[in-house]
Design an enzyme around this catalytic site. Structure first.
Site, short mmCIF file in Angstrom:
data_model
loop_
_atom_site.label_atom_id
_atom_site.label_comp_id
_atom_site.label_asym_id
_atom_site.label_seq_id
_atom_site.Cartn_x
_atom_site.Cartn_y
_atom_site.Cartn_z
N CYS A 34 69.69 72.25 -2.23
CA CYS A 34 70.06 72.20 -3.79
C CYS A 34 69.60 70.91 -4.40
CB CYS A 34 71.24 72.50 -4.25
SG CYS A 34 71.80 74.28 -3.59
N HIS A 89 73.55 69.18 -10.88
CA HIS A 89 73.05 70.57 -9.98
C HIS A 89 74.25 71.36 -10.46
CE1 HIS A 89 72.28 73.62 -7.16
NE2 HIS A 89 73.22 73.38 -6.56
N ASN A 113 73.53 79.54 -9.61
CA ASN A 113 72.84 78.44 -9.00
C ASN A 113 71.37 79.01 -8.72
OD1 ASN A 113 72.19 76.69 -7.04
ND2 ASN A 113 74.05 76.70 -6.08
#
Length: 391
Positions: free
Chosen positions: A178, A318, A348
């Site tokens: 990520c 994020h 996500n």
């Protein structure tokens, strides 16, 4: 004879005649300029001296620090939506439970047996080029942050170059889970700051649906597919990437990883049967680590640059979990309206979350706005960057 190290910008304001700049075969400055032609006085050199005429204002710019500014943003998410209601029919979960714990209401899924991560990257980059008014052939380099490459090789960046007609570009994939976009952004900025590259495209993209087990309710509720891209170009006015802090801790591998598919554990009938090619995550350890580390590094970045939350226009975090985002914002003293959040719509998207936020908030950003970009990823990887918006 003048020396570039002696405040060249000031001296040049008073020079009205032609200047000659001495550079080597690689067009690197050999430190001196003169008002008349001659040979460089360097005694030992593997390069033959050459003389280039350069305009005074160009020399001023070339002796200033180059920064990598974001000059265009593109984004793309697939049309197909996977809602919390859809997941209720697939696993033992419900909409309220998902929203209260993650902040997610829906996510996008790239469908089609012949579609991969490169198919998410292509429309994002083409949109970026159109907005900037450039052709793909003008791109020097493409960096793709992803954990879901189309294949192990060639790289997804290589495939993207071919698909969009970036015939003069080279590229590579960067794998940092990520944190992939943040790592790629810092890498791309270094290429621009070197002075060798003028147009570097940085992409964060993942087709997470390709590695999600939709019978595992702990992971299938979280992830979606999407891509975002930014164009980095040289800037001499101080806009762009100001500072970055990147960190990693391989000890986190036990909590968030893919068990098989790499050289350590190649694919076999047994690994496929045991579903070892899907995301494996231990939720609580990952959550605790992410909450502290993403907030810590964001605070460290501000302190290192003698800034406070009041100096920051937006936090670009994020999009892993709404509670992690809130904790990071609280640590650096930012109110909710100064935090970019789109996790409710996309989930996500791993490396795609940050550039998609920039894409969604682009019309709200003003020239000179300071942004803190922060990420946390599996393995573990994490970091933060300070960006001065410049277009």
């Amino acid at each position: 004879m003048l020396h570039l190290g002696k405040s060249m910008k000031t001296d040049l304001h008073f020079i009205s005649h032609t200047l000659y700049v001495y550079v080597d075969e690689r067009r690197c400055f050999m430190n001196k300029i003169a008002s008349e032609k001659g040979y460089h006085d360097r005694e030992i050199s593997i390069f033959k001296p050459r003389i280039y005429f350069i305009k005074t204002n160009d020399l001023c710019r070339m002796t200033q620090k180059i920064s990598a500014a974001i000059t265009a943003v593109g984004g793309y998410v697939p049309e197909d939506i996977l809602s919390n209601g859809d997941l209720e029919k697939m696993v033992d979960t419900n909409d309220e439970w998902i929203r209260t714990r993650t902040g997610i209401s829906e996510r996008r899924i790239l469908k089609g047996t012949d579609k991969g991560t490169s198919d998410l990257c292509v429309p994002a980059i083409l949109q970026l080029c159109e907005k900037r008014g450039i052709q793909p052939s003008e791109i020097d380099c493409i960096i793709v942050g992803t954990v879901t490459p189309d294949m192990l090789f060639p790289s997804t960046a290589n495939l993207v170059c071919e698909k969009i007609g970036a015939v003069n570009a080279w590229g590579f994939d960067l794998l940092a889970a990520c944190s992939g976009f943040l790592y790629s952004l810092t890498t791309g900025a270094a290429l621009v700051e070197s002075g060798r590259y003028k147009k570097v495209v940085v992409v964060g993209a993942d087709k997470m649906s390709s590695i999600v087990d939709y019978s595992d309710r702990s992971t299938c509720i979280i992830f979606g597919d999407g891509a975002g891209a930014v164009l980095l170009e040289p800037n001499f006015e101080g806009y762009g990437i100001q500072d970055s802090i990147l960190k990693s801790d391989g000890g986190g591998k036990t909590h968030l990883h893919m068990k098989a598919g790499g050289s350590l554990k190649p694919a076999t009938i047994e690994t496929v049967a045991r579903k070892e090619h899907y995301i494996y995550q231990e939720g609580q350890p990952v959550y605790k680590f992410a909450v502290t580390r993403m907030a810590d590094v964001s605070e460290e970045l501000l302190k290192r640059n003698q800034l406070t939350g009041s100096d920051i226009a937006y936090l670009v975090p994020h999009q892993a979990n709404k509670r992690i985002i809130d904790a990071t914002a609280s640590r650096i003293g930012l109110s909710e309206e100064k935090v970019m959040v789109n996790i409710q719509r996309y989930g996500n998207t791993t490396a795609g979350t940050i550039p998609l936020c920039l894409f969604d908030w682009e019309d709200k950003l003003k020239k000179g706005d300071l942004l803190v970009i922060a990420a946390f990823g599996g393995g573990f990887t994490w970091g933060a960057s300070l960006v001065k918006w410049g277009f």
